[in-house]
Design a protein around this motif. Structure first.
Motif, PDB file in Angstrom:
ATOM      1  N   TRP A   1       0.714  -1.294  -0.081  1.00 12.93           N
ATOM      2  CA  TRP A   1       0.113   0.066   0.135  1.00 12.93           C
ATOM      3  C   TRP A   1       0.943   1.327   0.026  1.00 12.93           C
TER       4      TRP A   1
ATOM      5  N   ASP B   1       0.700   3.802  -3.152  1.00 10.53           N
ATOM      6  CA  ASP B   1       0.781   5.552  -2.642  1.00 10.53           C
ATOM      7  C   ASP B   1       1.652   6.007  -3.198  1.00 10.53           C
TER       8      ASP B   1
ATOM      9  N   PRO C   1      -8.027  -0.460   2.304  1.00 13.69           N
ATOM     10  CA  PRO C   1      -7.768   0.877   2.064  1.00 13.69           C
ATOM     11  C   PRO C   1      -7.870   1.728   3.374  1.00 13.69           C
ATOM     12  N   ASP C   2      -8.684   1.290   4.193  1.00 16.29           N
ATOM     13  CA  ASP C   2      -8.855   2.329   5.351  1.00 16.29           C
ATOM     14  C   ASP C   2      -7.810   1.853   6.287  1.00 16.29           C
TER      15      ASP C   2
ATOM     16  N   LEU D   1      -4.238   3.279   4.390  1.00 13.27           N
ATOM     17  CA  LEU D   1      -4.087   4.676   3.753  1.00 13.27           C
ATOM     18  C   LEU D   1      -4.355   5.553   4.875  1.00 13.27           C
TER      19      LEU D   1
ATOM     20  N   THR E   1      -8.197   7.748  -2.527  1.00 17.44           N
ATOM     21  CA  THR E   1      -8.029   6.316  -2.020  1.00 17.44           C
ATOM     22  C   THR E   1      -8.562   5.414  -3.051  1.00 17.44           C
TER      23      THR E   1
ATOM     24  N   THR F   1      -5.959   2.434  -4.426  1.00 16.26           N
ATOM     25  CA  THR F   1      -6.652   0.835  -4.387  1.00 16.26           C
ATOM     26  C   THR F   1      -6.357   0.315  -5.557  1.00 16.26           C
TER      27      THR F   1
END
Length: 148
Positions: free
Chosen positions: A38, A42, A107-108, A111, A120, A124
């Motif tokens: 992740w 990003d 994701p939650d 991120l 987001t 993702t």
């Protein structure tokens, strides 16, 4: 005496999708729940994300039709000129990673909460493309090894 190689039937069966699903989910899982994936997603640009997606398509096609000499894309069932087996492989490869990412709420979890919904979603998608590199290998391998 020449030994003939068995040729697989060109029909794409439900069992073929099931094999792809097992292989795709098997290798997708570890990459969905890794913070490094992740963080990498990003920091990737949109071009890098698209290039990663292209790599998934190339690996999938090469594994199905170049590494397996008994399979011929010209005689397989097609949808809009694309072999149904390949379409299924891409859906499984990207879909298995996306399903696991959303199911595990990755994701939650990974991120920062200050990002917009669009940011987001973009990260993702890039994370899914990273995980799909490994998922496509598992899905295509399972399809090739276990098909008759």
């Amino acid at each position: 005496m020449k030994i003939r190689r068995p040729h697989r039937p060109p029909q794409f069966r439900l069992a073929d999708s099931a094999q792809q699903i097992v292989g795709g989910f098997l290798l997708a899982g570890p990459f969905v729940v890794t913070a490094e994936v992740w963080d990498l997603a990003d920091s990737m640009s949109l071009v890098q994300g698209l290039a990663t997606t292209a790599i998934v398509f190339a690996i999938g096609y090469a594994t199905l039709y170049k590494a397996d000499s008994t399979r011929d894309p010209e005689i397989e069932q097609e949808l809009a000129g694309i072999p149904v087996r390949f379409i299924s492989l891409m859906c499984v490869s990207f879909g298995s990673v996306a399903i696991l990412a959303l199911l595990f709420d990755a994701p939650d979890t990974f991120l920062e909460s200050g990002q917009t919904s669009a940011q987001t979603a973009l990260v993702t998608c890039k994370a899914v493309s990273i995980g799909s590199i490994f998922s496509v290998v598992g899905a295509a391998t399972a399809d090739s090894v276990f098909s008759k």
